[in-house]
Design a protein around this motif. Sequence first.
Motif, PDB file in Angstrom:
ATOM      1  N   ASN A   1      -6.333   5.891 -10.165  1.00 21.10           N
ATOM      2  CA  ASN A   1      -5.101   6.377  -9.563  1.00 21.10           C
ATOM      3  C   ASN A   1      -5.105   6.337  -8.042  1.00 21.10           C
ATOM      4  O   ASN A   1      -4.094   6.612  -7.419  1.00 21.10           O
ATOM      5  CB  ASN A   1      -4.821   7.814 -10.018  1.00 21.10           C
ATOM      6  CG  ASN A   1      -4.511   7.862 -11.496  1.00 21.10           C
ATOM      7  OD1 ASN A   1      -3.991   6.907 -12.058  1.00 21.10           O
ATOM      8  ND2 ASN A   1      -4.846   8.961 -12.125  1.00 21.10           N
ATOM      9  N   LEU A   2      -6.246   6.041  -7.446  1.00 22.77           N
ATOM     10  CA  LEU A   2      -6.310   6.008  -5.996  1.00 22.77           C
ATOM     11  C   LEU A   2      -5.564   4.795  -5.463  1.00 22.77           C
ATOM     12  O   LEU A   2      -5.499   3.760  -6.113  1.00 22.77           O
ATOM     13  CB  LEU A   2      -7.771   5.968  -5.525  1.00 22.77           C
ATOM     14  CG  LEU A   2      -8.566   7.228  -5.809  1.00 22.77           C
ATOM     15  CD1 LEU A   2     -10.031   7.026  -5.441  1.00 22.77           C
ATOM     16  CD2 LEU A   2      -7.988   8.418  -5.049  1.00 22.77           C
ATOM     17  N   PRO A   3      -4.988   4.918  -4.261  1.00 29.60           N
ATOM     18  CA  PRO A   3      -4.267   3.788  -3.699  1.00 29.60           C
ATOM     19  C   PRO A   3      -5.208   2.618  -3.458  1.00 29.60           C
ATOM     20  O   PRO A   3      -6.391   2.808  -3.161  1.00 29.60           O
ATOM     21  CB  PRO A   3      -3.706   4.334  -2.387  1.00 29.60           C
ATOM     22  CG  PRO A   3      -4.526   5.534  -2.064  1.00 29.60           C
ATOM     23  CD  PRO A   3      -5.027   6.070  -3.372  1.00 29.60           C
ATOM     24  N   ALA A   4      -4.667   1.407  -3.593  1.00 34.67           N
ATOM     25  CA  ALA A   4      -5.474   0.207  -3.409  1.00 34.67           C
ATOM     26  C   ALA A   4      -5.947   0.090  -1.970  1.00 34.67           C
ATOM     27  O   ALA A   4      -7.042  -0.399  -1.715  1.00 34.67           O
ATOM     28  CB  ALA A   4      -4.673  -1.015  -3.811  1.00 34.67           C
ATOM     29  N   THR A   5      -5.121   0.524  -1.037  1.00 33.67           N
ATOM     30  CA  THR A   5      -5.497   0.465   0.367  1.00 33.67           C
ATOM     31  C   THR A   5      -5.438   1.861   0.954  1.00 33.67           C
ATOM     32  O   THR A   5      -4.648   2.697   0.526  1.00 33.67           O
ATOM     33  CB  THR A   5      -4.557  -0.453   1.158  1.00 33.67           C
ATOM     34  OG1 THR A   5      -3.220   0.029   1.017  1.00 33.67           O
ATOM     35  CG2 THR A   5      -4.636  -1.875   0.670  1.00 33.67           C
ATOM     36  N   ARG A   6      -6.276   2.096   1.905  1.00 33.35           N
ATOM     37  CA  ARG A   6      -6.306   3.385   2.583  1.00 33.35           C
ATOM     38  C   ARG A   6      -5.164   3.461   3.590  1.00 33.35           C
ATOM     39  O   ARG A   6      -4.716   2.451   4.121  1.00 33.35           O
ATOM     40  CB  ARG A   6      -7.643   3.570   3.307  1.00 33.35           C
ATOM     41  CG  ARG A   6      -8.812   3.601   2.372  1.00 33.35           C
ATOM     42  CD  ARG A   6      -9.023   5.016   1.923  1.00 33.35           C
ATOM     43  NE  ARG A   6     -10.145   5.045   1.008  1.00 33.35           N
ATOM     44  CZ  ARG A   6     -10.228   5.908   0.032  1.00 33.35           C
ATOM     45  NH1 ARG A   6      -9.292   6.796  -0.149  1.00 33.35           N
ATOM     46  NH2 ARG A   6     -11.240   5.897  -0.774  1.00 33.35           N
ATOM     47  N   THR A   7      -4.740   4.666   3.825  1.00 30.01           N
ATOM     48  CA  THR A   7      -3.694   4.895   4.802  1.00 30.01           C
ATOM     49  C   THR A   7      -4.225   4.578   6.194  1.00 30.01           C
ATOM     50  O   THR A   7      -5.342   4.933   6.537  1.00 30.01           O
ATOM     51  CB  THR A   7      -3.255   6.366   4.734  1.00 30.01           C
ATOM     52  OG1 THR A   7      -2.836   6.650   3.405  1.00 30.01           O
ATOM     53  CG2 THR A   7      -2.112   6.633   5.683  1.00 30.01           C
ATOM     54  N   ALA A   8      -3.392   3.914   6.983  1.00 27.32           N
ATOM     55  CA  ALA A   8      -3.754   3.587   8.360  1.00 27.32           C
ATOM     56  C   ALA A   8      -3.104   4.592   9.307  1.00 27.32           C
ATOM     57  O   ALA A   8      -2.103   5.231   8.968  1.00 27.32           O
ATOM     58  CB  ALA A   8      -3.291   2.168   8.694  1.00 27.32           C
ATOM     59  N   LEU A   9      -3.654   4.710  10.476  1.00 25.53           N
ATOM     60  CA  LEU A   9      -3.142   5.684  11.452  1.00 25.53           C
ATOM     61  C   LEU A   9      -1.722   5.379  11.898  1.00 25.53           C
ATOM     62  O   LEU A   9      -0.991   6.279  12.295  1.00 25.53           O
ATOM     63  CB  LEU A   9      -4.065   5.755  12.666  1.00 25.53           C
ATOM     64  CG  LEU A   9      -5.415   6.415  12.414  1.00 25.53           C
ATOM     65  CD1 LEU A   9      -6.322   6.254  13.630  1.00 25.53           C
ATOM     66  CD2 LEU A   9      -5.243   7.886  12.061  1.00 25.53           C
ATOM     67  N   ASP A  10      -1.302   4.110  11.826  1.00 27.07           N
ATOM     68  CA  ASP A  10       0.058   3.790  12.267  1.00 27.07           C
ATOM     69  C   ASP A  10       1.074   3.819  11.123  1.00 27.07           C
ATOM     70  O   ASP A  10       2.258   3.564  11.330  1.00 27.07           O
ATOM     71  CB  ASP A  10       0.109   2.455  13.002  1.00 27.07           C
ATOM     72  CG  ASP A  10      -0.370   1.288  12.150  1.00 27.07           C
ATOM     73  OD1 ASP A  10      -0.859   1.529  11.015  1.00 27.07           O
ATOM     74  OD2 ASP A  10      -0.248   0.143  12.603  1.00 27.07           O
ATOM     75  N   ASN A  11       0.646   4.172   9.923  1.00 26.37           N
ATOM     76  CA  ASN A  11       1.574   4.332   8.793  1.00 26.37           C
ATOM     77  C   ASN A  11       2.394   5.606   8.982  1.00 26.37           C
ATOM     78  O   ASN A  11       1.929   6.584   9.573  1.00 26.37           O
ATOM     79  CB  ASN A  11       0.823   4.436   7.475  1.00 26.37           C
ATOM     80  CG  ASN A  11       0.177   3.129   7.048  1.00 26.37           C
ATOM     81  OD1 ASN A  11      -0.695   3.139   6.198  1.00 26.37           O
ATOM     82  ND2 ASN A  11       0.556   2.001   7.620  1.00 26.37           N
ATOM     83  N   THR A  12       3.612   5.588   8.429  1.00 24.58           N
ATOM     84  CA  THR A  12       4.486   6.762   8.540  1.00 24.58           C
ATOM     85  C   THR A  12       4.766   7.308   7.144  1.00 24.58           C
ATOM     86  O   THR A  12       5.548   6.744   6.399  1.00 24.58           O
ATOM     87  CB  THR A  12       5.809   6.409   9.244  1.00 24.58           C
ATOM     88  OG1 THR A  12       6.427   5.337   8.554  1.00 24.58           O
ATOM     89  CG2 THR A  12       5.577   6.028  10.691  1.00 24.58           C
TER      90      THR A  12
END
Length: 103
Positions: A5-16
């Motif tokens: 269930n974890l996201p395929a990609t990690r959240t980046a600092l510039d994501n909103t």
Amino acid sequence: MSDANLPATRTALDNTPRVRPPYRLQWEAAQDAWVLLYPEGMIKLNRSAGEIMQRCNGERSVQAIVTELEQAFQTTGLQADVLAFVDMARAQRWLDITPVVPA
């Protein structure tokens, strides 16, 4: 929760990040806490989660949320905790993430 269930990609600092419908963030005085309401229930957030979630409005980047929290609580070093929470909230489908599109 399984790792599937974890996201395929990690959240980046510039994501909103923003609260994902049908969830709705609301201060619940009876709970003395921020809660996520959804059609079949409610999730009571702890104080840290509430502070992060109330800043996830689809306009602030994760970096802006980190900066704002560090200023509000006069501390440093919150980046890893905020990213971990946003990744978890994303996996739970509480948040949508808007990646920054290069100009």
